[in-house]
Scaffold this motif. Structure first.
Motif, mmCIF file in Angstrom:
data_model
loop_
_atom_site.group_PDB
_atom_site.id
_atom_site.type_symbol
_atom_site.label_atom_id
_atom_site.label_comp_id
_atom_site.label_asym_id
_atom_site.label_seq_id
_atom_site.Cartn_x
_atom_site.Cartn_y
_atom_site.Cartn_z
ATOM 1 N N ASP A 141 0.928 -1.163 0.001
ATOM 2 C CA ASP A 141 -0.013 -0.103 -0.102
ATOM 3 C C ASP A 141 0.870 1.108 0.077
ATOM 4 O O ASP A 141 0.436 2.099 -0.574
ATOM 5 C CB ASP A 141 -0.953 0.025 1.165
ATOM 6 N N VAL A 142 2.167 1.442 0.584
ATOM 7 C CA VAL A 142 2.883 2.402 0.716
ATOM 8 C C VAL A 142 3.470 2.690 -0.423
ATOM 9 O O VAL A 142 3.647 3.642 -1.086
ATOM 10 C CB VAL A 142 4.021 2.127 1.861
ATOM 11 N N LEU A 143 3.857 1.652 -1.403
ATOM 12 C CA LEU A 143 4.325 1.831 -2.764
ATOM 13 C C LEU A 143 3.498 2.168 -3.573
ATOM 14 O O LEU A 143 3.702 3.061 -4.485
ATOM 15 C CB LEU A 143 4.917 0.596 -3.179
ATOM 16 N N GLN A 144 2.122 1.940 -3.607
ATOM 17 C CA GLN A 144 1.034 2.393 -4.440
ATOM 18 C C GLN A 144 0.806 3.931 -4.117
ATOM 19 O O GLN A 144 0.754 4.601 -5.022
ATOM 20 C CB GLN A 144 -0.420 1.590 -4.037
ATOM 21 N N GLN A 145 0.779 4.318 -2.899
ATOM 22 C CA GLN A 145 0.629 5.817 -2.522
ATOM 23 C C GLN A 145 1.854 6.382 -2.959
ATOM 24 O O GLN A 145 1.496 7.723 -3.737
ATOM 25 C CB GLN A 145 0.643 5.878 -1.191
ATOM 26 N N PHE A 146 3.261 6.059 -3.002
ATOM 27 C CA PHE A 146 4.337 6.509 -3.508
ATOM 28 C C PHE A 146 4.259 6.882 -4.785
ATOM 29 O O PHE A 146 4.548 7.925 -5.576
ATOM 30 C CB PHE A 146 5.600 5.771 -2.920
ATOM 31 N N LYS A 147 3.757 5.569 -5.471
ATOM 32 C CA LYS A 147 3.844 5.880 -7.261
ATOM 33 C C LYS A 147 2.994 6.713 -7.797
ATOM 34 O O LYS A 147 2.949 7.444 -8.705
ATOM 35 C CB LYS A 147 3.563 4.483 -7.787
ATOM 36 N N GLN A 148 1.760 7.134 -7.100
ATOM 37 C CA GLN A 148 0.788 7.922 -7.340
ATOM 38 C C GLN A 148 1.011 9.427 -6.907
ATOM 39 O O GLN A 148 0.502 10.319 -7.677
ATOM 40 C CB GLN A 148 -0.610 7.482 -6.736
ATOM 41 N N ARG A 149 1.801 9.594 -5.932
ATOM 42 C CA ARG A 149 1.731 10.918 -5.251
ATOM 43 C C ARG A 149 3.149 11.591 -5.348
ATOM 44 O O ARG A 149 3.340 12.887 -5.278
ATOM 45 C CB ARG A 149 1.361 10.959 -3.964
ATOM 46 N N ALA A 150 4.352 10.692 -5.541
ATOM 47 C CA ALA A 150 5.709 11.500 -5.288
ATOM 48 C C ALA A 150 6.142 11.885 -6.720
ATOM 49 O O ALA A 150 5.568 11.499 -7.899
ATOM 50 C CB ALA A 150 6.623 10.198 -4.969
ATOM 51 N N LYS A 151 7.056 12.918 -6.773
ATOM 52 C CA LYS A 151 7.456 13.443 -7.926
ATOM 53 C C LYS A 151 9.118 13.059 -8.145
ATOM 54 O O LYS A 151 9.861 13.873 -8.856
ATOM 55 C CB LYS A 151 7.402 14.834 -7.941
ATOM 56 N N SER A 152 9.736 12.402 -7.197
ATOM 57 C CA SER A 152 10.964 12.336 -7.368
ATOM 58 C C SER A 152 11.427 10.744 -7.033
ATOM 59 O O SER A 152 10.494 10.053 -6.291
ATOM 60 C CB SER A 152 11.727 12.927 -5.989
ATOM 61 N N PRO A 153 12.501 10.367 -7.469
ATOM 62 C CA PRO A 153 12.750 8.763 -7.149
ATOM 63 C C PRO A 153 13.191 8.655 -5.726
ATOM 64 O O PRO A 153 13.277 9.229 -4.934
ATOM 65 C CB PRO A 153 13.955 8.500 -8.198
ATOM 66 N N ILE A 154 13.231 6.924 -5.532
ATOM 67 C CA ILE A 154 13.351 6.423 -4.291
ATOM 68 C C ILE A 154 14.411 5.286 -4.446
ATOM 69 O O ILE A 154 14.423 4.627 -5.484
ATOM 70 C CB ILE A 154 12.178 6.141 -3.362
ATOM 71 N N VAL A 155 15.410 5.227 -3.707
ATOM 72 C CA VAL A 155 16.401 3.984 -3.469
ATOM 73 C C VAL A 155 16.201 3.276 -2.249
ATOM 74 O O VAL A 155 16.033 3.635 -1.056
ATOM 75 C CB VAL A 155 17.645 4.470 -3.779
ATOM 76 N N PHE A 156 15.839 1.958 -2.442
ATOM 77 C CA PHE A 156 15.649 0.857 -1.367
ATOM 78 C C PHE A 156 17.094 0.166 -1.431
ATOM 79 O O PHE A 156 17.515 -0.496 -2.513
ATOM 80 C CB PHE A 156 14.752 0.178 -1.481
ATOM 81 N N ILE A 157 17.772 0.318 -0.221
ATOM 82 C CA ILE A 157 18.985 -0.663 -0.055
ATOM 83 C C ILE A 157 18.939 -2.107 1.021
ATOM 84 O O ILE A 157 18.366 -1.511 1.805
ATOM 85 C CB ILE A 157 20.235 0.110 0.197
ATOM 86 N N CYS A 158 19.310 -3.026 0.383
ATOM 87 C CA CYS A 158 18.992 -4.099 1.267
ATOM 88 C C CYS A 158 20.247 -5.169 1.112
ATOM 89 O O CYS A 158 20.414 -5.202 0.145
ATOM 90 C CB CYS A 158 17.614 -4.949 0.714
#
Length: 455
Positions: A190-207
């Motif tokens: 759900d968080v990724l769904q909200q981010f794709k719809q509302r965010a205007k900049s990229p995000i990097v996940f480091i695992c």
């Protein structure tokens, strides 16, 4: 009266003394106390104090890479990450990058240097501590969920910047995911769904990759279906190569020589090679090992111990092995992976020693020292994979008999010595029994049964 005055002078000690002679004596005493004469013992104590006052929280930042050329990461991987940053930051949508790899392979520092080079504002998420507040009924309840805090942070960091910041490009970095996502992966979706719809900049996940499946966040959260759904770009970094580790440590040695000789001793090339051999591709572990090996004030210098080992040996090959094994205690606990260990046991190689006698290139003692903590797992791998490596039926029968004896000793789990004897019997027995190993490529299979079953 004169006698009384003399008696008073004897037993009375006034607090304020205005005599001109006694203050001079006191000044001499205080001066001698404040300015002691220099001696070797006191100078050594001053150097010890200087070493103790080192700020251990920020000392590693002195050796951080500054430019892309200072990175020990593979150049092709750096170029791939750089191309993704250019494309993702040029658009106006929330692109997602998943960056995985083993611990200490330079994932975070690569993102930081590339963002600084391209003038990208980098904002990192740090998981806060839950704060509990009393409710109206007296019991305690949490103010806000971690998932809600995380969603608000990444969207605000991706859309808004400070008035004092001139960077138009923004990037969100997430390395420490909240634990609630591992328990309920649906919230993360759900968080990724909200981010794709509302965010205007990229995000990097480091695992970071882990050998334990339960701790492998990148594989558990970022499933193939999730990556296809949100079009997540996945880049995997490998462990740092030997050449990259050596160049990184030489750069650290140069910084030590130019700026920090009062705290560290300049490492030699032999010390750098030994640390590289014991770090197993982890650049963070290599820099930490170099820090402790070169730190002044230690009781015994590790460099001198290596030289003593070299002087007692006759051939250079043996000297290198002794020097590298000297630093294995500084590096990771297991320098040989379980796959390499199984390969050395099932494909033994014979070499000639100084006297012309044949011996094993990898002694069983060296292999056993790496797997004493998990003898059952290692023997299970051997039992699952030993048959394709034997060509003679008599040697196969001998190997099966040796493994059965090892199983009998490994079953006595109450005695630690029995576990070590069982591991030694399995490793040394199979290496000596396989006189003519099959020269073909055989993949290592996982054991069918994780535990040995006894009647």
């Amino acid at each position: 009266m004169s006698n009384l005055q003399k008696k008073e002078k004897r037993w009375l000690k006034p607090i304020f003394d205005f005599d001109n002679d006694e203050p001079t004596k006191k000044r001499v005493k205080t001066a001698s106390h404040k300015h002691p004469t220099t001696s070797p013992v006191k100078s050594a104590s001053t150097t010890d104090k200087r070493i103790i006052n080192i700020d251990h929280k920020t000392w590693m930042k002195n050796f951080d890479p500054v430019t892309v050329g200072d990175l020990a990461v593979n150049n092709k991987k750096v170029q791939e990450i750089e191309e993704w940053l250019k494309i993702a930051c040029s658009g106006n949508c929330g692109e997602i990058l998943l960056l995985t790899g083993p611990v200490g392979c330079g994932k975070t520092i690569t993102i930081q240097i590339l963002a600084k080079q391209h003038n990208i504002k980098l904002t990192e998420w740090i998981t806060p501590i839950d704060i509990s507040l009393p409710s109206e009924y007296g019991d305690y309840e949490y103010r806000e969920k971690q998932s809600t805090k995380f969603l608000d942070f990444i969207i605000n960091a991706a859309n808004f910047t400070s008035l004092l910041d001139n960077n138009s490009k923004k990037l969100v970095l997430v390395e420490d995911l909240p634990n609630t996502f591992t328990r309920t992966p649906s919230e993360f979706t759900d968080v990724l769904q909200q981010f794709k719809q509302r965010a205007k900049s990229p995000i990097v996940f480091i695992c970071s990759e882990s050998h334990t499946d339960s701790k492998n966040t990148g594989a558990n959260l970022f499933t193939p279906s999730l990556k296809d759904q949100f079009k997540i770009h996945h880049i995997t970094l490998n462990s740092i190569s030997v050449t990259g580790l050596r160049s990184a440590l030489k750069r650290v040695a140069e910084i030590i020589y130019n700026k920090h000789t009062s705290v560290y001793t300049v490492p030699s090339s032999e010390m750098i090679d030994c640390i590289v051999n014991s770090s197993a591709g982890d650049v963070r572990s290599a820099v930490l090992n170099l820090h402790f090996a070169c730190l002044r004030g230690s009781q015994q210098s590790m460099e001198t111990s290596i030289v003593m080992e070299k002087e007692t040996k006759t051939k250079s090959n043996k000297r290198k092995k002794q020097a590298s094994s000297k630093f294995t205690s500084l590096g990771k606990d297991q320098t040989v992976s379980i796959l390499h260990g199984v390969g050395r046991v099932l494909n033994p190689k014979m070499v000639l020693d100084d006297n012309g006698k044949s011996k094993l290139s990898h002694s069983p003692e060296e292999i056993i020292e790496q797997f004493v903590s998990q003898p059952n797992s290692f023997v299970n791998f051997i039992q699952e994979n030993y048959l394709p490596h034997f060509a003679c039926p008599y040697q196969t029968e001998r190997a099966a008999s040796i493994l059965s004896d090892a199983d009998f000793m490994l079953a006595e789990w109450r005695e630690k010595m029995c576990l070590e004897y069982g591991l030694y019997a399995a490793v040394a027995g199979l290496m000596l029994a396989n006189r003519t190993p099959v020269s073909a490529w055989n993949p290592v299979r996982r054991p069918t049964y994780s535990k040995i079953q006894y009647p």
